[in-house]
Design an enzyme around this catalytic site. Sequence first.
Site, PDB file in Angstrom:
ATOM      1  N   ARG A 245       1.005  -1.161   0.078  1.00 17.71           N
ATOM      2  CA  ARG A 245       0.100  -0.024   0.018  1.00 17.71           C
ATOM      3  C   ARG A 245       0.788   1.325   0.085  1.00 17.71           C
ATOM      4  O   ARG A 245       2.025   1.432   0.651  1.00 17.71           O
ATOM      5  CB  ARG A 245      -1.068   0.261   1.115  1.00 17.71           C
ATOM      6  CG  ARG A 245      -2.180  -0.882   1.211  1.00 17.71           C
ATOM      7  CD  ARG A 245      -3.099  -0.716   0.101  1.00 17.71           C
ATOM      8  NE  ARG A 245      -4.421  -1.163  -0.121  1.00 17.71           N
ATOM      9  CZ  ARG A 245      -4.319  -2.349  -0.796  1.00 17.71           C
ATOM     10  NH1 ARG A 245      -3.408  -2.629  -1.543  1.00 17.71           N
ATOM     11  NH2 ARG A 245      -5.448  -3.067  -0.640  1.00 17.71           N
ATOM     12  N   GLU A 274      -2.809   7.706  -4.103  1.00 20.08           N
ATOM     13  CA  GLU A 274      -3.206   7.087  -5.315  1.00 20.08           C
ATOM     14  C   GLU A 274      -4.450   7.628  -5.650  1.00 20.08           C
ATOM     15  O   GLU A 274      -5.443   7.958  -4.872  1.00 20.08           O
ATOM     16  CB  GLU A 274      -3.289   5.423  -4.656  1.00 20.08           C
ATOM     17  CG  GLU A 274      -2.899   4.602  -5.926  1.00 20.08           C
ATOM     18  CD  GLU A 274      -2.921   3.147  -5.490  1.00 20.08           C
ATOM     19  OE1 GLU A 274      -2.132   2.839  -4.659  1.00 20.08           O
ATOM     20  OE2 GLU A 274      -3.776   2.440  -6.110  1.00 20.08           O
ATOM     21  N   HIS A 292      -0.891   0.059  -9.747  1.00 22.75           N
ATOM     22  CA  HIS A 292      -1.694  -0.757  -9.012  1.00 22.75           C
ATOM     23  C   HIS A 292      -2.248  -2.048  -9.538  1.00 22.75           C
ATOM     24  O   HIS A 292      -3.336  -2.251  -9.595  1.00 22.75           O
ATOM     25  CB  HIS A 292      -2.789   0.073  -8.116  1.00 22.75           C
ATOM     26  CG  HIS A 292      -2.884  -0.700  -6.799  1.00 22.75           C
ATOM     27  ND1 HIS A 292      -3.352  -0.236  -5.893  1.00 22.75           N
ATOM     28  CD2 HIS A 292      -3.105  -2.098  -6.605  1.00 22.75           C
ATOM     29  CE1 HIS A 292      -3.614  -0.922  -4.840  1.00 22.75           C
ATOM     30  NE2 HIS A 292      -3.273  -2.237  -5.212  1.00 22.75           N
TER      31      HIS A 292
HETATM   32  C1  DGY Z   1      -5.611  -6.016  -2.939  1.00 23.04           C
HETATM   33  O1  DGY Z   1      -6.438  -6.835  -3.158  1.00 23.04           O
HETATM   34  O2  DGY Z   1      -5.644  -5.477  -1.943  1.00 23.04           O
HETATM   35  C2  DGY Z   1      -4.897  -5.506  -3.991  1.00 23.04           C
HETATM   36  O3  DGY Z   1      -4.151  -4.205  -3.823  1.00 23.04           O
HETATM   37  C3  DGY Z   1      -5.621  -5.322  -5.118  1.00 23.04           C
HETATM   38  O4  DGY Z   1      -5.976  -6.299  -5.934  1.00 23.04           O
END
Ligand code: DGY
Length: 320
Positions: A245, A274, A292
């Site tokens: 993240r 983001e 992402h």
């Molecule tokens: C998640 O699933 O948390 C990813 O960041 C996106 O697939």
Amino acid sequence: MSVFVTRRIPQVGLDRLREHGIEFEIGQPDDERPLARSSLLAGVRRHEVLLSLLTERIDREVLAANPRLRGVSNMAVGVDNIDLVAARELGIPVGNTPDVLTSATADLTWALLLAAARRVVEAHAFMVAGRYDLWGPELLCGVDVGPGVTGRRKTLGIVGFGRIGAAVAQRARGFEMEVLASGTEASRARIDAAPDVEACRFEDLLERSDFVSVHVPLTEATRHMFGADAFRRMKRQAVFVNTSRGPVVDEAALATALTGGEIAAAGLDVYEHEPRMVPELRDLTNVVCLPHIGSATVDTRDRMATMAADNAVRFLTSAE
Ligand code: DGY
């Protein structure tokens, strides 16, 4: 009894809801546009289950908007977009999509690591710009990921050793790397069970690793865990990869570290604010940036959509 699907998800997920005879409404069918906050609140009020994506902030206001809300099914493994404390207090169960995206995300981590180490994107840009006139002994040299001709095994530091961190470690064996891992007490058993992975303090891992890859969830404890101090501790030749993240990293500090040569390169799939990234990153050649796409394979996204639909069905049927 029906589901509010915030944005369009793969068809198999919608088919799954239909198979169960469940009605649904898609809040934002246009893939290019986010769901407006007012539409999110209005949608929640009309339906008993929310099927959300990581692009929606599911805070207390949303959760409390409908006293008949039976559950939130997030089509993601991460649930940092949801106020879990409020959900618990309001008695609203939250579902996510673990496991199914582990391989895809671990693969993409390696794609970023290799691309950053071997300057793949820079080389591609060089080629398509028509700049390749003459092969040269020092043209676009990067760093070895495996032992290479020097025979020195490289060290991969994995920060956060959940399913994805462990899958990244597994792939490192092919590159004959030494693998260090730091994580919470909960991940300690997984680290100890992983063959050839050494448990390590975060600070030591930073100092010893040639490659550092982040796989922690976003919590108040992990927010900005990579700031100026962390980058200063890393080797000057180190390559940093983040597929977890964005807010785990102080992005301005990362840009400064890359510009000042405190670390060699970075591969990023996620961003602090983001979908934006700090403008300084845009001008650097030693960073590879992706939008992402860690879990973005057709099969994985289909499985995530199916799992999210199944969770939504469970919330509806267990409430009957
Ligand atoms: C998640 O699933 O948390 C990813 O960041 C996106 O697939």
